[in-house]
Design an enzyme around this catalytic site. Structure first.
Site, short mmCIF file in Angstrom:
data_model
loop_
_atom_site.label_atom_id
_atom_site.label_comp_id
_atom_site.label_asym_id
_atom_site.label_seq_id
_atom_site.Cartn_x
_atom_site.Cartn_y
_atom_site.Cartn_z
CB CYS A 2 -0.95 0.05 1.19
SG CYS A 2 -2.13 -1.30 1.28
NE ARG A 27 4.53 1.67 0.32
CZ ARG A 27 5.23 1.87 1.43
NH1 ARG A 27 6.40 2.45 1.37
NH2 ARG A 27 4.75 1.51 2.61
CD1 TRP A 74 -0.20 -6.09 -2.84
CD2 TRP A 74 -0.71 -6.87 -0.81
NE1 TRP A 74 0.20 -7.40 -2.78
CE2 TRP A 74 -0.10 -7.92 -1.55
CE3 TRP A 74 -1.11 -7.13 0.50
CZ2 TRP A 74 0.11 -9.19 -1.03
CZ3 TRP A 74 -0.91 -8.40 1.02
CH2 TRP A 74 -0.30 -9.41 0.26
CG ASN A 98 0.34 0.71 4.55
OD1 ASN A 98 -0.04 -0.43 4.37
ND2 ASN A 98 1.62 1.05 4.55
N GLY A 99 -2.11 -0.76 6.44
CA GLY A 99 -2.06 -1.56 7.65
C GLY A 99 -3.31 -2.41 7.81
CD GLU A 479 17.76 -13.93 -4.36
OE1 GLU A 479 17.65 -12.96 -5.12
OE2 GLU A 479 17.03 -14.06 -3.35
CE LYS A 483 15.26 -11.60 -6.56
NZ LYS A 483 15.03 -11.96 -5.16
CD GLU A 486 10.47 -12.84 -5.12
OE1 GLU A 486 10.24 -12.29 -4.04
OE2 GLU A 486 11.51 -12.62 -5.79
CG HIS A 502 19.47 -37.40 3.07
ND1 HIS A 502 19.68 -38.53 3.83
CD2 HIS A 502 20.69 -36.87 2.83
CE1 HIS A 502 20.97 -38.66 4.07
NE2 HIS A 502 21.61 -37.66 3.47
CE LYS A 602 11.95 -3.44 -3.58
NZ LYS A 602 12.81 -4.43 -4.24
#
Length: 607
Positions: A2, A27, A74, A98-99, A479, A483, A486, A502, A602
């Site tokens: 947001c 964001r 968001w 926001n929140g 990582e 990526k 995402e 294993h 973000k």
């Protein structure tokens, strides 16, 4: 997550707000809206989806007014629809938020019992309806807002405008960041300084429990007891013109190409060119006496910390615990008195990491943070801040900030090792030279595009992908898998290569590419043996290695990307860039929204 922006000024607010919201796109969001005061009345324009949709709405229906608020949402409570888009409100009041208001259901039931009529599914509308009820009862806007704030539980940053009050805006912060910007006969609110940087460089950051009353001429700040407070007005370091794509197709492509510069700039902050030694800032504690490090972060920043753990333990012989921030404080680990909390965050506003910071401080730990925003909440609450000097990172998927974090952590490991007497002068010189070589080595990676695209063509057709690495390359594998997930939406998992037999080896067949990170070094032979086992079972091996390891890998790899030779200490940084480049090429083939992948934000400012 947001974005909020507000203006009380002497010019048309809507174009300013829309431009500022574009600076908050990084964001993450799924709807957007603006509200202004027009002849004393509140008018709104909202749209589902991208800001271009909101711009189209504004072109069709102009929105005048010199006081206004804007928001990129968001979705949390309620689907990402135009109806649930912010601003929310009534004919008397309009709110952006926001929140998460944790007690919204209880408050909503109470307000409905008082006759307030809700029109959305959101928790935010609870704020608007409560302020509206207090206004109906004859309270002033200031008193109505304050009374509302005292009833809210959870995390919030709020900006509110009121019908009939064309030069008034009220904001509040609790658990989500909010900044006040000071202009010339104009005042601003914003989620961060980047949103406000074209408008003003003079910023005051609110603290939890602060609320602000803005007019064109200034701001009055109060705490939750209603007492006036003062907050320092700072000159922000954000640069207004620093977020263009500069001709690249995506911000991610631009930010990938900024790796060499960012690594170099970060190292220049931490290595004395005259002595060629790492120079850490003055510390309010003795690094040599630190008994243990507790390292925590979220997402890619956590993987950077995992690589840093290998360096700190290997070079400084300093024990390191590493936990994702969302789990650390709930695990309630016993903390050694005088220990060091090492936190890593791009934004410095990540809710889980900030909560972990406060928990670790309460546990008697010194606090060192590795941050890309030195004006963030985490920076203000840390004993020591190490700046990654990456500049604004707009793409949701972190790239250059990640390698900047690694550059800082490598220097911290060298500095700690010297302080603890575990590093010879010759070894320090060797490691520092390896770091100084990094920008040049990183620049060479962009000549590997054809080889990486060949691997991408295989991976793009897969439903599942395995990433393997040993030692410090294992977090690089994590990582790489993150990526890929995402930005291409392909399922990927990462494992320490020695763990493959294993369990994960059961997944291997011709439909599952295996991306292997196998640079030459102490663990090369063991990694090669693990990969040979995968090859024997039909695995399609996509190997990232170096010139020294290429001959051995060529015998078992279907595809191979040969990176420049690098010191074993710094090889994880180069391989991190390579797997990010792979994810980008796969996303291009899949046609996804590279910079703003679905469901992601973000800066995750709520738990």
């Amino acid at each position: 997550m947001c974005g909020i922006v507000g203006i009380v000024g002497g010019r048309d607010a809507a174009p300013v707000l829309l431009d500022a919201l574009r600076r908050l796109e990084y964001r993450g969001y799924d709807s957007a809206g603006i509200a202004t005061l027009v002849n004393g009345h509140i008018e709104r324009r909202r749209a589902e989806g991208k800001l271009d949709n909101l711009a189209t709405v504004l072109e069709a229906r102009a929105l005048p007014g010199i006081t206004g608020i804007g928001h990129t949402r968001w979705a949390t409570h309620g689907a990402p629809t135009e109806g649930n888009a912010h601003p929310h409100g009534t004919e008397r009041v309009s709110v952006v938020h926001n929140g998460i208001i944790e007690n919204h259901a209880e408050l909503r039931a109470e307000l409905e019992g008082e006759g307030q009529t809700f029109s959305t599914e959101t928790d935010t509308e609870t704020v608007a309806q409560m302020v509206d009820l207090f206004l109906k009862r004859g309270m002033s806007p200031r008193d109505a807002a304050f009374a509302c704030f005292r009833r809210l539980q959870g995390a919030y940053a709020l900006a509110i405008i009121f019908a009939g009050h064309k030069e008034l805006m009220i904001g509040a912060q609790h658990g989500a960041p909010l900044a006040v910007g000071f202009g010339e006969s104009e005042m601003f609110l914003g989620s961060d300084s980047l949103a406000l940087s074209p408008l003003t460089r003079r910023i005051a950051y609110l603290r939890d429990g602060d609320w602000a009353v803005l007019s064109r001429e200034g701001a009055e700040l109060f705490d939750m007891s209603g007492e006036p407070v003062e907050r320092e007005i700072r000159q922000t370091a954000q640069i207004a013109g620093s977020i263009g794509k500069d001709g690249y197709r995506h911000y991610m492509e631009k930010e990938l190409h900024e790796h060499p510069l960012v690594i170099g700039n970060t190292l220049r902050r931490m290595i004395d060119p005259a002595t060629r030694r790492v120079v850490l800032p003055d510390l309010p504690f003795d690094l040599a006496a630190v008994p243990r490090v507790t390292m925590t972060a979220c997402g890619s920043a956590f993987y950077a910390g995992m690589i840093g753990r290998y360096w700190l333990e290997g070079e400084a012989r300093l024990p390191v615990d590493a936990d994702v921030a969302s789990e650390l404080r709930y695990r309630e680990p016993p903390l050694t008195p005088g220990g060091l909390a090492l936190l890593i965050s791009q934004s410095g506003e990540t809710a889980d990491t900030l909560a972990a910071l406060r928990s670790l401080r309460e546990g008697g730990q010194h606090v060192m943070s590795v941050l890309n925003v030195p004006e963030s909440t985490m920076a203000r609450e840390s004993d020591v801040v190490l700046d990654t000097v990456a500049g604004p990172e707009i793409c949701v998927a972190s790239t250059k900030a990640f390698t900047a974090q690694l550059s800082v952590l490598a220097c911290v490991a060298i500095g700690a090792a010297r302080a603890r007497g575990t590093l010879t002068d010759a070894r320090e010189e060797e490691l520092v030279q390896a770091l100084l070589d990094l920008p040049g080595r990183a620049a060479e990676l962009f000549g590997l595009g054809d080889a990486i695209r060949e691997v991408a063509e295989v991976v793009a057709d897969a439903r599942d992908v395995l990433y393997l690495g040993r030692g410090a390359q294992f977090p690089v594998a994590l990582e790489g898998a993150l990526k890929l997930k995402e930005i291409s939406y392909i399922h990927a998992e990462a494992y320490a290569a020695g763990e493959m037999k294993h369990g994960p080896i059961a997944l291997i067949d011709r439909t599952v590419p295996v991306v292997a990170l196998a640079p030459n070094g102490r663990l090369f032979e063991k990694t090669a043996s693990n990969l040979q086992e995968a090859r024997a079972r039909g695995g399609r091996l996509m190997c990232f290695t170096d010139n020294s390891g290429a001959a051995r890998m060529a015998r078992i790899a279907e595809k191979m990307v040969v990176l420049p030779d690098a010191h074993e200490f710094t090889a994880p940084i180069l391989h991190s860039i390579a797997v990010q480049m792979l994810a980008y090429e796969v996303a291009l083939l899949k046609g996804t929204d590279v910079d703003q992948p679905r469901n992601l934000a973000k800066s995750v400012t709520v738990e």
